[in-house]
Write a protein that holds these residues in place. Structure first.
Motif, PDB file in Angstrom:
ATOM      1  N   SER A 167       0.816  -1.218   0.000  1.00 54.74           N
ATOM      2  CA  SER A 167       0.000   0.000   0.000  1.00 54.74           C
ATOM      3  C   SER A 167       0.847   1.265   0.000  1.00 54.74           C
ATOM      4  CB  SER A 167      -0.927   0.012   1.217  1.00 54.74           C
ATOM      5  OG  SER A 167      -0.180  -0.027   2.411  1.00 54.74           O
ATOM      6  N   PHE A 168       2.146   1.112  -0.227  1.00 51.07           N
ATOM      7  CA  PHE A 168       3.051   2.256  -0.311  1.00 51.07           C
ATOM      8  C   PHE A 168       3.554   2.334  -1.743  1.00 51.07           C
ATOM      9  CE2 PHE A 168       7.186   4.332   0.000  1.00 51.07           C
ATOM     10  CZ  PHE A 168       6.964   5.370   0.887  1.00 51.07           C
ATOM     11  N   ARG A 194       9.487  -3.936   3.956  1.00 45.87           N
ATOM     12  CA  ARG A 194       9.606  -3.771   2.504  1.00 45.87           C
ATOM     13  C   ARG A 194       8.413  -4.327   1.739  1.00 45.87           C
ATOM     14  NH1 ARG A 194      16.070  -4.494   0.996  1.00 45.87           N
ATOM     15  NH2 ARG A 194      16.773  -2.813   2.380  1.00 45.87           N
ATOM     16  N   ASN A 195       7.689  -5.271   2.334  1.00 46.78           N
ATOM     17  CA  ASN A 195       6.565  -5.791   1.553  1.00 46.78           C
ATOM     18  C   ASN A 195       5.345  -4.858   1.603  1.00 46.78           C
ATOM     19  OD1 ASN A 195       5.126  -6.378   3.916  1.00 46.78           O
ATOM     20  ND2 ASN A 195       4.497  -8.379   3.163  1.00 46.78           N
ATOM     21  N   ARG A 196       5.512  -3.686   2.219  1.00 51.90           N
ATOM     22  CA  ARG A 196       4.511  -2.629   2.079  1.00 51.90           C
ATOM     23  C   ARG A 196       4.659  -1.919   0.733  1.00 51.90           C
ATOM     24  NH1 ARG A 196       3.526  -5.123   6.832  1.00 51.90           N
ATOM     25  NH2 ARG A 196       2.644  -3.776   8.432  1.00 51.90           N
ATOM     26  N   SER A 216      15.977  -6.580  -7.948  1.00 50.84           N
ATOM     27  CA  SER A 216      15.754  -8.009  -7.657  1.00 50.84           C
ATOM     28  C   SER A 216      16.036  -8.342  -6.202  1.00 50.84           C
ATOM     29  CB  SER A 216      16.621  -8.871  -8.571  1.00 50.84           C
ATOM     30  OG  SER A 216      17.982  -8.823  -8.192  1.00 50.84           O
ATOM     31  N   LYS A 217      16.935  -7.593  -5.572  1.00 46.76           N
ATOM     32  CA  LYS A 217      17.320  -7.866  -4.184  1.00 46.76           C
ATOM     33  C   LYS A 217      16.611  -6.936  -3.202  1.00 46.76           C
ATOM     34  CE  LYS A 217      21.944  -9.568  -5.432  1.00 46.76           C
ATOM     35  NZ  LYS A 217      21.659 -10.959  -5.040  1.00 46.76           N
ATOM     36  N   SER A 218      15.685  -6.136  -3.688  1.00 54.02           N
ATOM     37  CA  SER A 218      15.075  -5.097  -2.859  1.00 54.02           C
ATOM     38  C   SER A 218      14.134  -5.631  -1.797  1.00 54.02           C
ATOM     39  CB  SER A 218      14.315  -4.103  -3.744  1.00 54.02           C
ATOM     40  OG  SER A 218      13.195  -4.743  -4.356  1.00 54.02           O
ATOM     41  N   GLY A 219      13.494  -6.769  -2.053  1.00 57.30           N
ATOM     42  CA  GLY A 219      12.557  -7.328  -1.084  1.00 57.30           C
ATOM     43  C   GLY A 219      11.218  -6.625  -1.037  1.00 57.30           C
ATOM     44  N   ILE A 220      10.949  -5.719  -1.974  1.00 55.32           N
ATOM     45  CA  ILE A 220       9.640  -5.063  -1.979  1.00 55.32           C
ATOM     46  C   ILE A 220       8.580  -6.045  -2.481  1.00 55.32           C
ATOM     47  CG2 ILE A 220      10.679  -2.790  -2.279  1.00 55.32           C
ATOM     48  CD1 ILE A 220       9.785  -2.845  -5.211  1.00 55.32           C
ATOM     49  N   HIS A 221       7.316  -5.661  -2.322  1.00 57.15           N
ATOM     50  CA  HIS A 221       6.236  -6.603  -2.590  1.00 57.15           C
ATOM     51  C   HIS A 221       6.141  -6.981  -4.061  1.00 57.15           C
ATOM     52  CE1 HIS A 221       2.083  -8.132  -3.046  1.00 57.15           C
ATOM     53  NE2 HIS A 221       2.259  -8.562  -1.810  1.00 57.15           N
ATOM     54  N   HIS A 222       6.090  -5.980  -4.941  1.00 53.77           N
ATOM     55  CA  HIS A 222       6.014  -6.276  -6.373  1.00 53.77           C
ATOM     56  C   HIS A 222       6.375  -5.047  -7.189  1.00 53.77           C
ATOM     57  CE1 HIS A 222       1.898  -4.579  -5.811  1.00 53.77           C
ATOM     58  NE2 HIS A 222       2.005  -4.197  -7.083  1.00 53.77           N
ATOM     59  N   ILE A 223       6.544  -5.256  -8.457  1.00 59.88           N
ATOM     60  CA  ILE A 223       6.779  -4.184  -9.413  1.00 59.88           C
ATOM     61  C   ILE A 223       5.745  -4.310 -10.517  1.00 59.88           C
ATOM     62  CG2 ILE A 223       8.384  -3.200 -11.104  1.00 59.88           C
ATOM     63  CD1 ILE A 223      10.674  -4.287  -9.374  1.00 59.88           C
ATOM     64  N   ASN A 224       5.045  -3.219 -10.795  1.00 62.22           N
ATOM     65  CA  ASN A 224       4.123  -3.171 -11.925  1.00 62.22           C
ATOM     66  C   ASN A 224       4.883  -2.723 -13.170  1.00 62.22           C
ATOM     67  OD1 ASN A 224       1.790  -3.836 -10.460  1.00 62.22           O
ATOM     68  ND2 ASN A 224       1.405  -1.702  -9.914  1.00 62.22           N
ATOM     69  N   ILE A 225       4.680  -3.434 -14.265  1.00 58.31           N
ATOM     70  CA  ILE A 225       5.295  -3.055 -15.533  1.00 58.31           C
ATOM     71  C   ILE A 225       4.186  -2.792 -16.547  1.00 58.31           C
ATOM     72  CG2 ILE A 225       6.834  -3.759 -17.409  1.00 58.31           C
ATOM     73  CD1 ILE A 225       8.254  -5.589 -15.415  1.00 58.31           C
ATOM     74  N   PRO A 265      11.143  -9.499  -6.121  1.00 53.78           N
ATOM     75  CA  PRO A 265       9.737  -9.068  -6.072  1.00 53.78           C
ATOM     76  C   PRO A 265       8.922  -9.702  -7.190  1.00 53.78           C
ATOM     77  CG  PRO A 265      11.243  -7.186  -5.928  1.00 53.78           C
ATOM     78  CD  PRO A 265      12.074  -8.371  -6.290  1.00 53.78           C
ATOM     79  N   GLU A 266       7.638  -9.873  -6.930  1.00 50.10           N
ATOM     80  CA  GLU A 266       6.751 -10.359  -7.985  1.00 50.10           C
ATOM     81  C   GLU A 266       6.663  -9.323  -9.098  1.00 50.10           C
ATOM     82  OE1 GLU A 266       2.966 -11.094  -6.226  1.00 50.10           O
ATOM     83  OE2 GLU A 266       3.598 -12.929  -5.207  1.00 50.10           O
ATOM     84  N   LEU A 267       6.457  -9.793 -10.311  1.00 52.63           N
ATOM     85  CA  LEU A 267       6.257  -8.904 -11.449  1.00 52.63           C
ATOM     86  C   LEU A 267       4.790  -8.945 -11.851  1.00 52.63           C
ATOM     87  CD1 LEU A 267       9.428  -9.637 -13.631  1.00 52.63           C
ATOM     88  CD2 LEU A 267       9.057  -7.804 -11.965  1.00 52.63           C
ATOM     89  N   HIS A 268       4.142  -7.803 -11.785  1.00 51.92           N
ATOM     90  CA  HIS A 268       2.757  -7.650 -12.199  1.00 51.92           C
ATOM     91  C   HIS A 268       2.733  -6.767 -13.447  1.00 51.92           C
ATOM     92  CE1 HIS A 268       1.128  -8.396  -7.824  1.00 51.92           C
ATOM     93  NE2 HIS A 268       2.093  -9.224  -8.169  1.00 51.92           N
ATOM     94  N   PHE A 269       1.845  -7.060 -14.351  1.00 48.28           N
ATOM     95  CA  PHE A 269       1.796  -6.314 -15.609  1.00 48.28           C
ATOM     96  C   PHE A 269       0.454  -5.609 -15.758  1.00 48.28           C
ATOM     97  CE2 PHE A 269       5.298  -9.105 -16.161  1.00 48.28           C
ATOM     98  CZ  PHE A 269       6.138  -8.507 -17.090  1.00 48.28           C
TER      99      PHE A 269
END
Length: 411
Positions: A167-168, A194-196, A216-225, A265-269
């Protein structure tokens, strides 16, 4: 024999001593030890009701413990609550010494972590490298690209413990990969929060492998592409200013690096559905799942903002329900995980302002305190605004000694 075992167990428990000293919305601290082995640390078990949620060793040194002759003083501990505790629910926490019946003093206790903030949408830049004709931001006249400072970002991070997962928004209206210190920003986010965090990128900037490794090493929840086409001819028309070969190189190098990092992180499109790409959408979704590690794929309508050219809107927006039916039917055969977001009823009857538009789609209201959980936007300067009350509630985080006290203004 059974009675002897029970007696032995309770005799052992009689040697234990420990206490929960304090707790807050992040976690709790305390100490525990075995008087029979005063210099050996003990293991602590933490339960949420009857569910074991963690085990930790009480082996941290505290001078006050040594002064109080609690062994050698190395018997303190600190435990942070799991990330999913930010849920407005009561959690009854019990703390005991492992393999015993001894519960620490002041245990159990109840915690309730409020979600005063629904989400925070920040932007670490104020510009984008592309000029997509369907963008919700009016970039006419945008010349300079400015960046959020590291000091401002550090102050914003104080909100993370009070946010739900994912949510961040590290970016919302602008392109985060333009920031020269993006990797540093990701690095200073506290590991357990980081998963926020997530961000959205067009992946069209000139990006290095080092940037992708940091992601790739950031540990965040996901990245939108954002991927609106894989057609080299259509790409520069939809992603104005973008270079197709660079985009493909970026996405292939990123997914190659992410595939080698087990905790990437997961990759969301995200694909914006338009008349020009609607026949390609099933292939885009399939390719992103097959080649580019897509965990999910959102196919959605474009935002109907007033800065979009009227002729372009008429030629490209999908306004007929039958066309949305065609897209929906064409996606049924794919095995990919996707969601189709159709426009709301009568969505195209009115425009939203490009300047004040936010995805919530809410109208501005009078200057009454907003209901919790609130939704915040923070620009690259650190100016905090409350969504739907942008003109009435705003402050620069850099002048606040304690940003968390901001919530008292909305009570």
């Amino acid at each position: 024999m059974m009675w002897k075992k029970l007696k032995d167990r309770f005799r052992v428990d009689d040697y234990f001593e420990g206490k929960v000293d304090a707790y807050d919305t992040v976690g709790f601290s305390g100490w525990a030890y075995n008087r029979k082995s005063p210099n050996s640390p003990v293991d602590i078990e933490i339960y949420d009701s009857s569910t074991l949620i963690g085990t930790i060793k009480a082996d941290t040194y505290r001078k006050d413990l040594e002064r109080s002759e609690i062994g050698n003083g190395c018997h303190a501990f600190r435990f942070n609550f799991p990330l999913d505790f930010v849920d407005k629910k009561n959690h009854e926490i019990s703390v005991k010494i492992a393999n015993s019946n001894y519960f620490l003093k002041d245990s159990p206790f109840t915690v309730n972590i409020p979600t005063d903030i629904d989400f925070i949408s920040i932007d670490i830049t104020n510009n984008c490298n592309l000029r997509c004709p369907f963008c919700l931001v009016d970039r006419k006249g945008a010349i300079n690209t400015d960046f959020m400072s590291l000091e401002t970002f550090k102050k914003i991070l104080v909100f993370l413990p009070y946010l739900p997962v994912a949510s961040f928004y590290l970016s919302c209206l602008h392109e985060p990969t333009l920031h020269p210190d993006l990797a540093k920003f990701l690095e200073i986010i506290p590991q357990h929060w980081r998963n926020r965090v997530f961000f959205t990128t067009n992946l069209a900037a000139n990006l290095t492998d080092d940037t992708f490794i940091a992601m790739s090493k950031s540990g965040i929840h996901h990245i939108n592409i954002s991927v609106d086409t894989l057609n080299p001819t259509l790409y520069p028309k939809l992603r104005k200013g973008g270079i197709y070969k660079r985009f493909i190189s970026n996405i292939e190098r990123l997914t190659s690096i992410f595939s080698k990092e087990p905790h990437a992180p997961e990759l969301h499109f995200i694909t914006v559905a338009l008349k020009s790409n609607m026949n390609e959408i099933p292939e885009i979704v399939a390719q992103c799942a097959k080649k580019y590690l897509a965990v999910s794929h959102e196919v959605r309508y474009p935002f109907n903002v007033n800065s979009i050219d009227d002729v372009w809107r008429k030629d490209n927006f999908i306004t007929e329900e039958t066309d949305w039916d065609i897209i929906e039917n064409s996606l049924k055969d794919t095995t990919a995980n996707y969601v189709l977001c159709r426009p709301p009823d009568n969505y195209y009857d009115a425009f939203a302002s490009s300047v004040d538009y936010y995805e919530t789609g809410q109208n501005h209201v009078q200057a009454t305190p907003p209901e919790k959980p609130i939704q915040l936007r923070i620009d690259y300067k650190g100016i905090i605004r409350v969504l739907t009350r942008e003109e009435h509630f705003y402050v620069n985080i850099n002048i606040l000694n304690d940003p968390l006290k901001l919530f008292s203004a909305f009570s």
